[in-house]
Design an enzyme around this catalytic site. Structure first.
Site, PDB file in Angstrom:
ATOM      1  N   ALA A  29       0.927  -1.128   0.198  1.00 25.67           N
ATOM      2  CA  ALA A  29      -0.310  -0.501   0.222  1.00 25.67           C
ATOM      3  C   ALA A  29       0.928   1.213  -0.165  1.00 25.67           C
ATOM      4  O   ALA A  29       2.437   1.547  -0.311  1.00 25.67           O
ATOM      5  CB  ALA A  29      -0.865  -0.208   1.354  1.00 25.67           C
ATOM      6  N   ASN A  30       0.566   2.481   0.316  1.00 27.66           N
ATOM      7  CA  ASN A  30       1.417   3.461  -0.274  1.00 27.66           C
ATOM      8  C   ASN A  30       0.201   4.628   1.560  1.00 27.66           C
ATOM      9  O   ASN A  30      -0.159   4.364   2.470  1.00 27.66           O
ATOM     10  CB  ASN A  30       1.169   4.049  -1.065  1.00 27.66           C
ATOM     11  CG  ASN A  30      -0.131   4.985  -1.708  1.00 27.66           C
ATOM     12  OD1 ASN A  30      -0.680   5.772  -1.011  1.00 27.66           O
ATOM     13  ND2 ASN A  30      -0.657   3.586  -2.855  1.00 27.66           N
ATOM     14  N   ARG A  31       1.112   6.019   1.116  1.00 22.51           N
ATOM     15  CA  ARG A  31       0.308   7.015   2.618  1.00 22.51           C
ATOM     16  C   ARG A  31      -0.887   7.712   2.188  1.00 22.51           C
ATOM     17  O   ARG A  31      -0.817   8.414   2.707  1.00 22.51           O
ATOM     18  CB  ARG A  31       1.793   7.748   2.931  1.00 22.51           C
ATOM     19  CG  ARG A  31       2.199   6.330   3.478  1.00 22.51           C
ATOM     20  CD  ARG A  31       3.899   7.535   3.938  1.00 22.51           C
ATOM     21  NE  ARG A  31       5.621   7.151   4.528  1.00 22.51           N
ATOM     22  CZ  ARG A  31       5.291   6.276   5.640  1.00 22.51           C
ATOM     23  NH1 ARG A  31       4.119   5.833   6.241  1.00 22.51           N
ATOM     24  NH2 ARG A  31       6.392   5.628   6.083  1.00 22.51           N
ATOM     25  N   ALA A  95      -4.615   7.661  -5.494  1.00 23.32           N
ATOM     26  CA  ALA A  95      -2.352   6.901  -5.709  1.00 23.32           C
ATOM     27  C   ALA A  95      -2.022   5.631  -5.433  1.00 23.32           C
ATOM     28  O   ALA A  95      -2.435   5.137  -4.858  1.00 23.32           O
ATOM     29  CB  ALA A  95      -1.473   7.086  -4.037  1.00 23.32           C
TER      30      ALA A  95
END
Ligand code: C5P
Length: 225
Positions: A29-31, A95
């Site tokens: 995942a990402n932020r 994102a």
């Protein structure tokens, strides 16, 4: 829905990160918080647009007056976006993970004493922005992408606009020291066919309101804004 300058228009917004499973309990995942995309969805709805929000996993309440489709992976996000067509406006604020794990394990990967750690093979995800921007009968009149960059923001973003085939790019500087990714504020450069327009730093709600106003003006150029 509210009645306003975008009444009768359908807007598709992607938001949030995607989660790409490794096994049933782990993912990449990402932020991304999803905040900017959710604010844009709400701002377009406030101007009267019918809004479809396709969201990855986030910790945000659904914006009022918006149809929300929750997804997990990039592949699901693309399918949900295609299902939402046709639309007049597409805003890709998500994102999206660039890769997914080639072979998702169907049971939890065990750590075995003495055995080497697993090696993940990654394969590219579909590019949703490029897909929606491709010429064709369902190509939205206005496609807006985001560019999260850490250096020479404007230059990279202008190149990205060409490469993806979208109409506008909202470029922001996601160096950790800016506090933008995952934060409350944003500082963007809006890149259109006529140039690059730096906006002052403001909260994500204000960015969304101003962007929605610009979108309304795109469809109704003579409207006073
Ligand atoms: O390629 P890059 O991630 O830098 O481009 C960012 C823009 O492209 C954003 O608008 C993002 O939502 C969109 N994107 C997408 N699908 C991907 C990768 C990026 O829609 N797989």
């Amino acid at each position: 829905a509210a009645s306003g300058s975008l009444t009768g228009r359908h807007a598709l917004v992607t938001a949030g990160p995607t989660h790409e499973p490794i096994d049933p309990v782990r993912y990449l995942a990402n932020r991304s918080s999803g905040r900017q995309g959710y604010e844009i969805a709400a701002a377009l709805a406030a101007l009267g647009a019918r809004v479809t929000l396709v969201s990855g996993p986030v910790d945000l309440p659904p914006p009022p007056g918006v149809t929300l489709h929750r997804v997990e992976t990039a592949r699901q996000m693309l399918a949900a976006c295609r299902d939402a067509l046709p639309c007049d406006i597409a805003i890709c604020a998500a994102a999206v993970a660039d890769w997914h794990v080639a072979q998702e394990a169907t049971s939890k990967i065990k750590k075995t004493a003495g055995a080497p750690p697993p090696v993940l093979t990654l394969v590219p995800n579909p590019d949703i922005l490029a897909d929606l921007s491709a010429p064709g009968p369902t190509r939205p009149a206005l496609v807006v992408g985001f560019a999260a960059e850490t250096d020479t923001v404007g230059q990279h973003a202008a190149a990205k606009r060409q490469r993806k085939g979208c109409d506008w790019i909202v470029a922001n500087d996601v160096r950790p020291e800016t506090g933008i990714m995952g934060g409350q504020e944003n500082e963007i450069i809006l890149i259109t066919d006529t140039g690059a327009e730096p906006w002052p730093r403001m909260d994500k709600h204000a960015v969304a309101t101003r962007l929605a106003g610009r979108i309304a003006a795109f469809f109704t150029p003579d409207m006073p804004s």
